[in-house]
Scaffold this motif. Structure first.
Motif, PDB file in Angstrom:
ATOM      1  N   VAL A 177       0.840  -1.202   0.000  1.00 27.47           N
ATOM      2  CA  VAL A 177       0.000   0.000   0.000  1.00 27.47           C
ATOM      3  C   VAL A 177       0.874   1.251   0.000  1.00 27.47           C
ATOM      4  N   ASN A 178       1.947   1.240   0.757  1.00 30.98           N
ATOM      5  CA  ASN A 178       2.853   2.397   0.779  1.00 30.98           C
ATOM      6  C   ASN A 178       3.485   2.632  -0.594  1.00 30.98           C
ATOM      7  N   GLN A 179       3.828   1.554  -1.284  1.00 29.22           N
ATOM      8  CA  GLN A 179       4.378   1.690  -2.639  1.00 29.22           C
ATOM      9  C   GLN A 179       3.346   2.318  -3.579  1.00 29.22           C
ATOM     10  N   ALA A 180       2.100   1.862  -3.449  1.00 29.08           N
ATOM     11  CA  ALA A 180       1.033   2.417  -4.288  1.00 29.08           C
ATOM     12  C   ALA A 180       0.763   3.880  -3.944  1.00 29.08           C
ATOM     13  N   LEU A 181       0.882   4.224  -2.676  1.00 28.64           N
ATOM     14  CA  LEU A 181       0.668   5.615  -2.264  1.00 28.64           C
ATOM     15  C   LEU A 181       1.763   6.544  -2.785  1.00 28.64           C
ATOM     16  N   LYS A 182       2.943   6.023  -3.032  1.00 27.10           N
ATOM     17  CA  LYS A 182       4.007   6.838  -3.619  1.00 27.10           C
ATOM     18  C   LYS A 182       3.614   7.294  -5.026  1.00 27.10           C
ATOM     19  N   PRO A 223      -0.460   9.647  -4.027  1.00 25.02           N
ATOM     20  CA  PRO A 223      -0.545   9.955  -2.589  1.00 25.02           C
ATOM     21  C   PRO A 223      -1.915  10.450  -2.113  1.00 25.02           C
ATOM     22  N   LYS A 224      -2.783  10.858  -3.009  1.00 26.43           N
ATOM     23  CA  LYS A 224      -4.085  11.388  -2.591  1.00 26.43           C
ATOM     24  C   LYS A 224      -5.216  10.375  -2.778  1.00 26.43           C
ATOM     25  N   ASN A 225      -4.879   9.140  -3.077  1.00 35.55           N
ATOM     26  CA  ASN A 225      -5.881   8.096  -3.281  1.00 35.55           C
ATOM     27  C   ASN A 225      -6.498   7.729  -1.928  1.00 35.55           C
ATOM     28  N   THR A 226      -7.765   8.090  -1.753  1.00 33.58           N
ATOM     29  CA  THR A 226      -8.426   7.876  -0.461  1.00 33.58           C
ATOM     30  C   THR A 226      -8.659   6.388  -0.166  1.00 33.58           C
ATOM     31  N   GLU A 227      -8.844   5.586  -1.206  1.00 36.04           N
ATOM     32  CA  GLU A 227      -9.027   4.148  -0.984  1.00 36.04           C
ATOM     33  C   GLU A 227      -7.762   3.525  -0.416  1.00 36.04           C
ATOM     34  N   LEU A 228      -6.624   3.935  -0.957  1.00 42.57           N
ATOM     35  CA  LEU A 228      -5.356   3.419  -0.443  1.00 42.57           C
ATOM     36  C   LEU A 228      -5.103   3.894   0.985  1.00 42.57           C
TER      37      LEU A 228
END
Length: 121
Positions: free
Chosen positions: A41-46, A49-54
């Motif tokens: 999830v942290n990799q995807a947030l990189k 970064p504003k994805n509320t689902e993540l």
């Protein structure tokens, strides 16, 4: 052998820790899985970064991780309390002496030692 129940987990005192090991193995496995999920999830947030689902997934994983850590802590505290109680009753010391007497070999002296220890209950 002394035994105590912890939410369906039995811990035996006196050198018999296989049930505790199994319980901790399960908790550690869950913890590792949660760490891997958090890393993904942290990799995807990189990337977004504003994805509320993540962010919601990350919050859920962190909450589960906290619960897993609390469960592990409680399991270890209960095991420590049971070990302390068994030690206070002399069970751990007596079992260690019995084990030493058995390891001393066969013969009258080992049998006599064992008998004296058992009578000391």
């Amino acid at each position: 052998m002394a035994a105590g129940n912890i939410k369906g987990i039995t811990i035996e005192i006196g050198g018999e820790t296989t049930k505790l090991d199994k319980a901790l193995r399960g908790i550690n496995s869950t913890s590792k899985t949660l760490q891997n999920q958090l890393k993904a999830v942290n990799q995807a947030l990189k990337l977004d970064p504003k994805n509320t689902e993540l962010l919601a997934q990350k919050q859920e994983i962190l909450s589960k991780s906290i619960e897993t850590t609390k469960e592990k802590l409680q399991t270890l505290k209960t095991a420590q309390e049971q070990a302390a109680a068994a030690f206070a009753r002399g069970e751990i010391f007596r079992k260690r002496l019995l084990l030493q007497a058995d390891k001393a070999g066969s013969g009258a002296s080992a049998g006599e030692i064992r008998q004296e220890i058992e009578q000391g209950r």
